[in-house]
Design an enzyme around this catalytic site. Structure first.
Site, PDB file in Angstrom:
ATOM      1  N   ASP B  25     103.529 -10.638  11.177  1.00 22.02           N
ATOM      2  CA  ASP B  25     104.448 -11.727  10.864  1.00 22.02           C
ATOM      3  C   ASP B  25     103.160 -12.315   9.814  1.00 22.02           C
ATOM      4  OD1 ASP B  25     105.154 -14.270  10.328  1.00 22.02           O
ATOM      5  OD2 ASP B  25     105.412 -14.958  12.611  1.00 22.02           O
ATOM      6  N   LYS B  87     101.154 -18.059   1.136  1.00 16.38           N
ATOM      7  CA  LYS B  87     102.456 -17.423   0.799  1.00 16.38           C
ATOM      8  C   LYS B  87     103.337 -18.176  -0.003  1.00 16.38           C
ATOM      9  CE  LYS B  87     106.131 -16.018   4.337  1.00 16.38           C
ATOM     10  NZ  LYS B  87     106.187 -16.324   6.004  1.00 16.38           N
ATOM     11  N   GLU B 184     112.933 -12.613   8.812  1.00 20.11           N
ATOM     12  CA  GLU B 184     112.130 -13.297   9.820  1.00 20.11           C
ATOM     13  C   GLU B 184     113.162 -13.653  11.018  1.00 20.11           C
ATOM     14  OE1 GLU B 184     109.567 -16.179   7.827  1.00 20.11           O
ATOM     15  OE2 GLU B 184     108.264 -14.587   7.234  1.00 20.11           O
ATOM     16  N   ASP B 206     115.109 -21.159  11.448  1.00 16.20           N
ATOM     17  CA  ASP B 206     113.758 -20.802  11.599  1.00 16.20           C
ATOM     18  C   ASP B 206     112.846 -21.757  10.478  1.00 16.20           C
ATOM     19  OD1 ASP B 206     111.301 -19.621  10.853  1.00 16.20           O
ATOM     20  OD2 ASP B 206     112.100 -17.581  10.598  1.00 16.20           O
TER      21      ASP B 206
END
Lengths: 177, 622
Positions: B25, B87, B184, B206
């Site tokens: 992850d 990210k 994800e 999420d």
């Protein structure tokens, strides 16, 4: 002699070539086939097998997408029967249908202009109800009467209705944001 | 009957041979690595027993690179060389990043993906991410005691093609074989669904450090089918921190802060946000570079009201995703919460209100994605067992299209199409004697190209001169199971294939990646030839092994001559693999792969025929 990747989608899912299908059987067959051909089953294998898997999984997805919803299924069925639904060329419609369309459109336009989300949602429901009836008609033409020319016209009507449905949805979305 | 027993592809036939695979992850704030050990997914920890690795990379002047907690120490003293939340920069240009003006980095804008100038030179976000991945891969190898077969790396479901490609490139730089890019929320659904034997339609909400996803999945008979996905690739816990940080600046009338002070306060704001999950109020205390002190108290209600608009931003995607799936909130059987930011009470309240039910929080929202990825990685690496009969069917989050005349988008692949998918469309020339055609590939839902994401541009050259409108140029979009697009073009009447040179708008070219790989190898003073040799040997082993398994299962599909040809190719590959010439190994491996093409096709047919036979039986029973 390998199985033809272009084979007809009804055959691919073990279904008869009809408009009315057993949707549960289609889904079951779809899951079964993807369970055998999906790239996740081939991730650890050589590239040649991965390629093959991707081609098949793509084809199985395309088949499922085509058959799952009634409108693309009808268009595909007519194509197999050698009938061109004339979706792009033949725009001739009965005056009664065109009149009906205009009324729908005016109702949608009014609701949109007035910002009536409730009214739009109702139109959405009514239109869906109405298209269900038209789909019943289509099923009869395809499977019982084998009147493919008639079915082609019904398909064109349904295309108009679907477009209208999208317009209602877009208007609703615009009101929400 | 033995004849009807057909071993499915992907089933492990040699139980003793367990391949090491991990799920990673790669998060905005924290990253994790997990694996399946004795049938159970577990997160792997560092020497101090911690699973979470802060996604922070610090470049030192003496060419050291520090990742994680120790790098975090310098976040306020050396902010320019200490990269956090990288990210957010993946596959992004300078103008795409929110509040870039308050970031302490020395950005380089060369068009396309942004770069950062550090004490170790200009770095692409891909290289920074690769440093995080390297640390996780090293942790996994040390913990598992062997070389990794590969990894599943998770990405936000709403990541576009450029962001996915950037993630895959980062893995390549880190020397990781990517088994799959996994969304994800889908990873979370796998961990949750398999754990709870769930059936029905579920929503996964999420909210991570920097990204928001909402996916609707149908779980039935071991199939995890994503019906629709939506989200915001630039919304997450970071934005809540930033809001609180701005409030703190306002309250203490600091304007503008130095980049060191900004970092210091931002981190304090984050700590306060986390405290507010459990407490009714939290304080923000800091001593600035000038010696000035900040001492503020924020209550939970204040925080909720100042970040209300951010929570509200997640509501529109919830509505959209339900509409795309053709469902109403009451059709949802359960809502799984993922990502640290879903711990905030007012986020949970908003979700509960929308779906009319309390969300499920029985799995650790920080770990569930890595655990799901590990479960998937274990299966993809070839450790599948009979009972692992589940399958993921995921979708593409954003439509793909081409630019048409007048700057309008023509959609080729609609959003929420199940992967893999291929779509073709025909175009024609508009000038007499036209021999080339330019294409611009975009991603997004808007009608104007300018409002969509530019992915790539390419040209088809060598079209035979014809009258305008006579050429038939077929452009095919293929999106693979990673959600990555490849485009090809061909002139149908002449068969001219495009000399397609794709120039990614926000990505790295193959040459750039090759260059970074070379630099990385030199830095690690690794022998580049040794690495190439090892890679080829691993590949040769993999192909030989897969072929042997296939022969054992379905050898009867081959004639004696065909069998002899494959046996000879195996022998040849074995022989070269024992030597030291990577190019010879590559040649023989490819030859073996070619020799088994037809065999692979027959095996696939056999498997599909078995499926067809199964349907026929069902029909009779009905």
């Amino acid at each position: 002699m390998s199985i033809d990747l272009q084979q007809d989608f009804f055959g691919l899912f073990g279904l008869h070539r009809r408009f009315r299908i057993d949707e549960a059987a289609l889904e079951l067959a779809y899951h079964d086939l993807q369970g055998r051909v999906h790239p996740d089953r081939f991730a650890h294998l050589p590239d040649s097998e991965k390629r093959l898997s991707m081609q098949w999984a793509t084809q199985v997805n395309e088949g499922f997408r085509t058959l799952r919803k009634p409108l693309p299924r009808a268009i595909y069925l007519l194509e197999l029967m050698g009938v061109d639904a004339g979706l792009h060329t033949n725009t001739a419609m009965s005056p009664a249908f065109l009149m009906e369309q205009m009324e729908w459109r005016e109702a949608v336009e009014e609701a949109r202009a007035a910002g009536e989300a409730e009214e739009l949602a109702q139109l959405h429901t009514r239109l869906r109800q109405h298209s269900r009836e038209v789909f019943d008609e289509l099923a009869q033409q395809c499977d019982d009467e084998h009147d493919y020319a008639g079915a082609a016209e019904t398909v064109r009507r349904l295309m108009f209705m679907e477009k209208l449905q999208h317009e209602i949805d877009d208007a609703l979305e615009a009101l929400e944001s | 009957m033995a004849l009807l027993h057909i071993a499915e592809p992907g089933l492990s036939t040699e139980p003793h041979k367990h391949r090491l695979a991990v799920g990673i992850d790669l998060g905005t704030t924290n990253s994790l690595v997990a694996t399946v050990r004795n049938g159970i997914a577990v997160c792997l920890v560092d020497e101090e027993g911690r699973a979470m690795l802060p996604s922070i990379v610090r470049y030192h002047a003496d060419s050291r690179i520090e990742v994680g907690r120790s790098a975090a120490v310098a976040h306020a003293t050396d902010p320019r060389n200490t990269i956090i939340s990288v990210k957010r920069f993946m596959g992004r240009g300078l103008k795409d990043v929110a509040y870039i003006e308050s970031m302490p980095y020395d950005f380089v804008d060369a068009g396309g993906m942004l770069r950062l100038r550090t004490v170790q030179g200009v770095k692409s976000p891909v290289e920074v991410s690769a440093e995080i991945l390297k640390v996780l891969a090293a942790r996994a190898q040390a913990s598992l005691g062997g070389e990794l077969t590969g990894a599943v790396i998770t990405v936000p479901a709403y990541f576009d093609d450029a962001q996915r490609q950037a993630t895959k490139d980062a893995a390549k730089l880190a020397g990781i074989n990517v088994l799959r890019l996994l969304n994800e929320p889908t990873a979370a659904a796998v961990a949750y669904g398999l754990d709870n034997a769930a059936e029905g339609v579920y929503a996964v909400y999420d909210l991570g450090g920097g990204t928001f996803d909402l996916s609707i999945l149908k779980l039935s008979r071991g199939i995890f089918e994503v019906l629709a996905t939506n989200g915001d690739a630039a919304l997450g816990g970071d934005d809540f921190d930033h809001r609180l940080f701005c409030w703190a600046l306002d309250q203490s009338e600091i304007d503008p802060p130095s980049s060191e002070d900004a970092r210091r306060l931002l981190l304090k704001a984050r700590e306060a946000k986390e405290l507010l999950t459990a407490c009714e109020e939290a304080s923000i205390k800091a001593t600035l570079g000038s010696g000035e002190k900040v001492d503020l108290v924020v209550t939970r209600d204040q925080f909720a009201s100042m970040t209300k608009h951010l929570v509200q931003k997640t509501v529109a995607p919830m509505r959209k995703v339900l509409r795309d799936a053709g469902l109403a909130p009451e059709d949802i059987k359960g809502v799984v919460m993922v990502g640290g930011a879903t711990r905030m009470p007012h986020v949970q309240r908003a979700v509960a209100e929308f779906f009319g039910q309390e969300p499920l929080t029985n799995l650790d929202p920080d770990k569930v994605v890595a655990l799901g990825a590990a479960i998937q990685a274990n299966v993809l690496a070839g450790n599948r067992k009979e009972e692992d009969d589940w399958l993921l069917l995921d979708v593409i989050p954003l439509s793909l299209g081409l630019e048409m005349m007048g700057g309008l988008t023509e959609k080729i692949v609609p959003r929420n199409s199940t992967l893999p998918i291929a779509r073709a469309q025909e175009f024609t020339t508009y000038k007499d004697g036209q021999t080339a055609m330019a294409f611009h590939v975009v991603q997004g839902e808007r009608e104007l190209v300018a409002d969509c994401r530019s992915l790539a541009r390419f040209e088809l050259r060598g079209i035979p001169p014809m009258a305008a409108g006579a050429a038939r140029i077929r452009v095919t979009f293929q999106v693979d199971a990673d959600g990555l697009l490849s485009v090809s073009a061909r002139e149908m009447s002449s068969g001219v294939e495009a000399s397609v040179l794709v120039k990614p708008s926000y990505g790295l070219t193959d040459d750039e990646i090759a260059g970074m790989l070379r630099d990385g190898v030199e830095r690690a003073s690794e022998d580049i030839d040794a690495r190439a040799l090892r890679e080829q040997q691993v590949e040769a082993d993999r192909v030989i092994e897969a072929t042997l398994v296939a022969l054992e299962q379905d050898g009867d599909l081959l004639s004696d001559e065909e069998r002899a040809a494959i046996d000879a190719a195996i022998a040849e590959t074995r022989q070269t693999a024992a030597g030291h010439d990577p190019r010879a190994i590559k040649r023989s491996t490819e030859a073996l792969s070619r020799a088994t093409n037809e065999f692979a096709a027959r095996r696939m047919d056999k498997s599909i025929r078995a499926a067809l036979a199964g349907h026929k039986v069902d029909e009779i029973q009905v």
